[in-house]
Scaffold this motif. Structure first.
Motif, PDB file in Angstrom:
ATOM      1  N   PRO A 160     -13.393  -4.271  13.874  1.00 12.34           N
ATOM      2  CA  PRO A 160     -14.545  -5.179  13.774  1.00 12.34           C
ATOM      3  C   PRO A 160     -15.870  -4.461  13.541  1.00 12.34           C
ATOM      4  CG  PRO A 160     -13.728  -5.020  16.023  1.00 12.34           C
ATOM      5  CD  PRO A 160     -12.743  -4.303  15.182  1.00 12.34           C
ATOM      6  N   GLU A 161     -16.072  -3.286  14.170  1.00 12.04           N
ATOM      7  CA  GLU A 161     -17.341  -2.593  14.009  1.00 12.04           C
ATOM      8  C   GLU A 161     -17.489  -2.082  12.584  1.00 12.04           C
ATOM      9  OE1 GLU A 161     -17.534   0.425  16.930  1.00 12.04           O
ATOM     10  OE2 GLU A 161     -17.626  -0.971  18.646  1.00 12.04           O
ATOM     11  N   ARG A 169     -19.867  -4.947   5.904  1.00  4.98           N
ATOM     12  CA  ARG A 169     -20.385  -6.222   5.393  1.00  4.98           C
ATOM     13  C   ARG A 169     -21.909  -6.154   5.301  1.00  4.98           C
ATOM     14  NH1 ARG A 169     -18.147 -11.186   5.277  1.00  4.98           N
ATOM     15  NH2 ARG A 169     -16.429 -10.522   6.625  1.00  4.98           N
ATOM     16  N   THR A 221     -13.147  -9.592   6.008  1.00  8.05           N
ATOM     17  CA  THR A 221     -12.708 -10.539   7.064  1.00  8.05           C
ATOM     18  C   THR A 221     -11.389 -10.093   7.674  1.00  8.05           C
ATOM     19  OG1 THR A 221     -13.847 -12.355   5.947  1.00  8.05           O
ATOM     20  CG2 THR A 221     -12.137 -12.932   7.559  1.00  8.05           C
ATOM     21  N   GLU A 239     -11.856  -7.248  10.095  1.00  6.79           N
ATOM     22  CA  GLU A 239     -12.437  -7.611  11.376  1.00  6.79           C
ATOM     23  C   GLU A 239     -11.367  -7.758  12.457  1.00  6.79           C
ATOM     24  OE1 GLU A 239     -14.577 -11.146  10.543  1.00  6.79           O
ATOM     25  OE2 GLU A 239     -16.359 -10.109   9.803  1.00  6.79           O
ATOM     26  N   ASP A 240     -10.053  -8.045  12.100  1.00  7.71           N
ATOM     27  CA  ASP A 240      -8.989  -8.212  13.078  1.00  7.71           C
ATOM     28  C   ASP A 240      -8.682  -6.921  13.813  1.00  7.71           C
ATOM     29  OD1 ASP A 240      -8.812 -10.846  12.362  1.00  7.71           O
ATOM     30  OD2 ASP A 240      -7.144 -10.543  10.946  1.00  7.71           O
ATOM     31  N   ALA A 278     -15.987  -3.218  10.001  1.00  2.00           N
ATOM     32  CA  ALA A 278     -16.119  -4.360   9.095  1.00  2.00           C
ATOM     33  C   ALA A 278     -17.528  -4.887   9.110  1.00  2.00           C
ATOM     34  CB  ALA A 278     -15.124  -5.455   9.518  1.00  2.00           C
ATOM     35  N   ALA A 279     -18.148  -4.950  10.283  1.00  2.00           N
ATOM     36  CA  ALA A 279     -19.521  -5.452  10.361  1.00  2.00           C
ATOM     37  C   ALA A 279     -20.486  -4.531   9.621  1.00  2.00           C
ATOM     38  CB  ALA A 279     -19.934  -5.581  11.828  1.00  2.00           C
TER      39      ALA A 279
END
Length: 896
Positions: free
Chosen positions: A116-117, A123, A109, A112-113, A119-120
């Motif tokens: 984001p890519e 995840r 999370t 993601e700041d 992190a996605a």
């Protein structure tokens, strides 16, 4: 427009404009340096702000690196606990795996700041790995190891891909952090170098500018200093800066002016000497002695006339002190004072000379009189002027003698007026009285033909009496001898009395009278007789000048005044007529006088009475529309303290009706009256005015009479004041126990009052002794009293009256004052010294204008004073009724 430079290279100033050159240059230098400092500060602040941003960016890159590293570590923990769970099948391993997964999700999370890519992807991959690993664990739990191994192999392959992705992310963030840190360090080094360059430039520029400014200031100052040295040496200044409005120009102008002043000094000294000679000549020419003393009291100037008045001063030096002047004056022997008093006289003269305060004194000096005038000069000296006023003194003596003769003539006039008052009013009293009686006799006999003639005689007599009264009143007003008899007056009652009196006059011209009195008008402290006369004069005038119209009398309170408005619908007046209205013997015009009659004294007396009572009268009028006269008189809450020893009675009662009734009774007995409607006011009046007696109600709001009585008796000053309790309560013993001298019951019993009044006259014999030197007056009064059922004895003088009283004591004594041999005052005094006459009720009937002192003396020694003439007949009967009551009426009531 370009201003050309002056000799110093500065711009020339505009004429009349002050140019502060030094302040401008120093201010300009300061402004430049301050501006450079501010600019450099702004630049450095900008550099520091940019560098701070770079450092913040590097810090943020490092923080991202920390988050990615922590996420990589947490992913490894998830892999570990999933592998352990697959092998051990323990619940603890499962919980640890879930906790590691939750921590990993938190890190993802955070990723993601800024990524984001990635992190996605991480995840999604993590969720897939978790699902695959849990499936493998379930297969192992079911005993299907082939499927479990296949799934675990798949999970490891997936996790290796995630590990490689996270390692790549960590490496990328690490490289970014290193680059941001290097950029910030390089920028800080460049900023420090630029700051050093700026500081060096500022120091060099400031030093150069300061040197230039100091040079532009010091060079003119050196020229000014050289010029001042020339002036001190007595030389004319040569090398001066050009004159102008700046500092150096003004200094140059001042120095040139100073040089011009030095050159003109000699000329001014010569002029000053010439002026001094002129002043000395002027002082010598004045006819009075003149002396000027300095602040140390040394004589600095004197004229020849001063030496002529004080010849001993010629031997004194011109700078002698005032004390030395006094010593020489004493030694000359010109002063007629004892030797033992010389020192005191000298000390007094010195004290008055030190603080003259513009004093003027007339002093005998040898055969002459001197007017000595002294005053202080601005520098502390003293100016003394000695004028010979011997001739003026002689004239003053002559004027004093003339004034004494005038006062003697004025006294003779007063005596003449008093005598004329008696000689004129006495026969008029007989004319009016006999006319009234003849009218009554004619009406009783049915002879109506003579009644109009008799009424004309009575009217003429009253008119002549009013004219005489007006002339006498005006004479007393002009002589300043008219006295005021101030008392408490119930305004509504007085207005009713005036309305009843003036009603016949109003009806003569078919007019109607409307009277309006404010409901809360109350009472006022004033002269009842003069206020009544003023209202009667205004209403009679309004009725005289109005035909078939309306006359209004309105009484209203106005601040601390009472306002009386008399409005009519008569002929009115022009502005020119109004300007002459209140002058004695002046009417609107000659036609008004011939048509309406009158002497023109009434309004003059009204104005004088109003002013004597502290008020005034004004008028508004318009021709053909009537006039409005307005009287304004002050309201006083308390009666003035009697200054001649008249006893004073304080009445404390919250009932206004009781206050009025008791006040009238006490006042008729010859006392001054103070009233209060509450206990606090009553106590304050008692302490302030020290009455001779107190009439005190018992039942009052807030504080009752008992507590007031206790306070009075506890007061060391008021404890001896007699107190009479007046109340509806019957506890007489309680009042006496508290210190009252008597207690009266409300309401007063009329029978007891009549019995008390009858007791003043002795037995039931209704006999009056009439004392008057005028036979007509005695005859008139005898007939009046006989009609009322009295037996009358007569005496023509006071001596005979005293003998008749000794022979047989009458019930009442009615006496005139103006009699030959023994006048009324002497007769009354001797009467009170006898046993028979000490308590005899006496009524004074006189035509004499009584002074306040005479009136008060009669109030103390007689029961009533009645004026002859006018309503004298009715006043006499009213006075008798007050003293002894109507005995005949009482007898009729008691008869079966």
């Amino acid at each position: 427009m370009t201003v050309p430079p002056d000799a110093d290279g500065d711009a020339a100033a505009v004429p009349g404009q002050r140019v502060p050159r030094i302040a401008l240059r120093i201010g300009g230098l300061s402004a430049i340096l301050l501006g450079v400092l501010v600019l450099s500060t702004v630049v450095m602040a900008f550099e520091f702000s940019a560098n701070q941003k770079r450092i913040a960016e590097a810090t943020e890159r490092f923080h991202r690196l920390q988050v990615a590293t922590a996420a990589n570590r947490d992913f490894g923990m998830v892999r570990y606990w999933l592998a352990d769970l697959a092998v051990s099948q323990l619940t603890l391993s499962e919980r640890n795996a879930e906790a590691a997964r939750d921590q990993l999700n938190t890190r993802i999370t955070a990723l993601e700041d800024f990524a984001p890519e990635a992190a996605a992807t991480i995840r999604s991959s993590t969720d897939t790995i978790w699902t695959t690993a849990i499936a493998a664990v379930d297969a192992y739990a079911d005993g299907n190891r082939v499927v479990g191994n296949a799934l675990m192999s798949q999970a490891r392959t997936q996790s290796d891909a995630v590990t490689l992705a996270m390692a790549a992310l960590v490496d990328d963030l690490s490289e970014q952090s290193i680059r941001a840190n290097d950029t910030a360090a390089s920028a800080a080094q460049d900023a420090r170098f630029r700051a050093l360059i700026i500081c060096l430039v500022i120091v060099l520029a400031g030093a150069l500018l300061t040197a230039l400014v100091l040079r532009s200031i010091l060079q003119p100052l050196n020229r000014i200093d050289a010029a001042m040295a020339d002036l001190q040496a007595g030389r004319a200044p040569v090398d001066l800066p050009p004159e102008g409005p700046d500092e150096f120009g003004r200094l140059s102008t001042t120095l040139r002016t100073l040089w011009d002043t030095q050159r003109a000094r000699a000329e001014l000294e010569e002029i000053n000497a010439q002026q001094r000679r002129t002043v000395l000549t002027a002082v010598e020419t004045i006819p009075d002695g003149f002396a000027l003393f300095d602040e140390t009291d040394r004589m600095v100037l004197r004229n020849e006339r001063f030496l002529e008045i004080f010849p001993f001063a010629r031997a004194l030096p011109e700078t002698a002190t005032y004390a030395e002047f006094l010593d020489a004056e004493i030694a000359s022997g010109i002063l007629n004072i004892p030797v033992e008093e010389a020192d005191a006289w000298r000390a007094d003269c010195l004290a008055r000379h030190a603080n003259p305060g513009g004093s003027r004194a007339e002093l005998p000096y040898g055969p002459h009189y001197l007017l000595v005038s002294k005053g202080k000069t601005p520098d502390g000296g003293t100016v003394a002027v000695y004028s010979d006023i011997s001739e003026l003194r002689d004239r003053q003596v002559e004027l004093e003698a003339a004034r004494a003769e005038a006062e003697e003539a004025n006294d003779a006039k007063s005596r003449f007026l008093a005598s004329m008052s008696h000689e004129l009013r006495t026969p008029l009293n007989a004319i009016i009285g006999y006319s009234e009686m003849l009218i009554e006799d004619a009406e009783d006999a049915g002879d109506t033909t003579s009644v109009p003639d008799l009424q004309r005689i009575e009217s003429s007599g009253r008119h002549l009496l009013a004219l005489i009264n007006d002339i006498l009143d005006l004479s007393k007003i002009e002589a300043g001898k008219m006295e005021m008899h101030i008392e408490e007056v119930d305004i509504a009652t007085l207005v009713d009395d005036v309305q009843a009196t003036v009603a016949p006059l109003v009806a003569m011209n078919d007019n109607t009278l409307s009277v309006t009195v404010a409901d809360d008008i109350g009472t006022m402290m004033t002269d009842r007789t003069k206020l009544r006369q003023n209202l009667f004069n205004l209403l009679s005038n309004a009725s005289k000048f109005t035909q078939n119209g309306r006359v209004d009398l309105t009484v209203t309170p106005e601040a601390e005044m009472i306002r009386f408005d008399v409005r009519d619908e008569g002929i009115g007046m022009t502005p020119d007529q109004l300007s002459r209205l209140f002058q004695p013997f002046a009417q609107a015009d000659s036609s008004t006088s011939s048509k309406y009659g009158g002497t023109g004294l009434g309004l003059s007396i009204v104005k004088s009475y109003c002013e004597m009572l502290g008020g005034g009268v004004s008028v508004v009028s318009e021709p053909g529309k009537g006039s409005t006269f307005t009287i304004r008189l002050p309201v006083s809450a308390r009666a003035p303290a009697p200054a001649d020893g008249t006893p004073t009675v304080l009445i404390i009662d919250d009932d206004e009706t009781a206050l009025d009734s008791l006040g009238r009774t006490v006042r008729d007995a010859g006392y001054a009256v103070l009233t209060a409607t509450d206990a606090a006011t009553g106590l304050a009046l008692a302490r302030e005015r020290r009455p001779d007696a107190v009439l005190l109600d018992i039942i009052m709001p807030e504080r009752d009479g008992w507590s007031v009585l206790r306070d009075l008796k506890e007061d060391p000053i008021l404890c001896e004041t007699p107190v009479i309790m007046v109340s509806i309560l019957t506890d007489r013993e309680m009042g006496l126990a508290f210190g009252a001298v008597e207690q009266l019951m409300k309401p007063v019993d009329p029978d007891r009052l009549i019995a008390a009044l009858e007791a003043l006259a002795g037995d039931a014999d209704r006999e009056i002794l009439l004392v008057d030197d005028d036979p007509a007056t005695r005859g008139l009064f005898r007939r009046i009293l006989s009609r009322e059922g009295w037996s009358v004895r007569e005496a023509a003088d006071g001596a005979r009256a005293l003998a008749l009283v000794e022979e047989r004591r009458p019930s009442l004594l009615v006496m005139d004052l103006m009699m030959p041999n023994l006048d009324g005052f002497q007769t009354l005094k001797r009467l009170r010294e006898t046993e028979a006459g000490r308590g005899l009720p006496v009524i004074i009937v006189t035509s004499k204008d009584l002074t306040r002192r005479e009136f008060d003396w009669l109030q103390d020694n007689a029961r009533d004073v009645v004026m002859k003439g006018g309503d004298g007949r009715a006043d006499l009967l009213a006075a008798i009724a007050r003293q002894v009551g109507s005995a005949s009426a009482t007898a009729n009531e008691e008869a079966p």
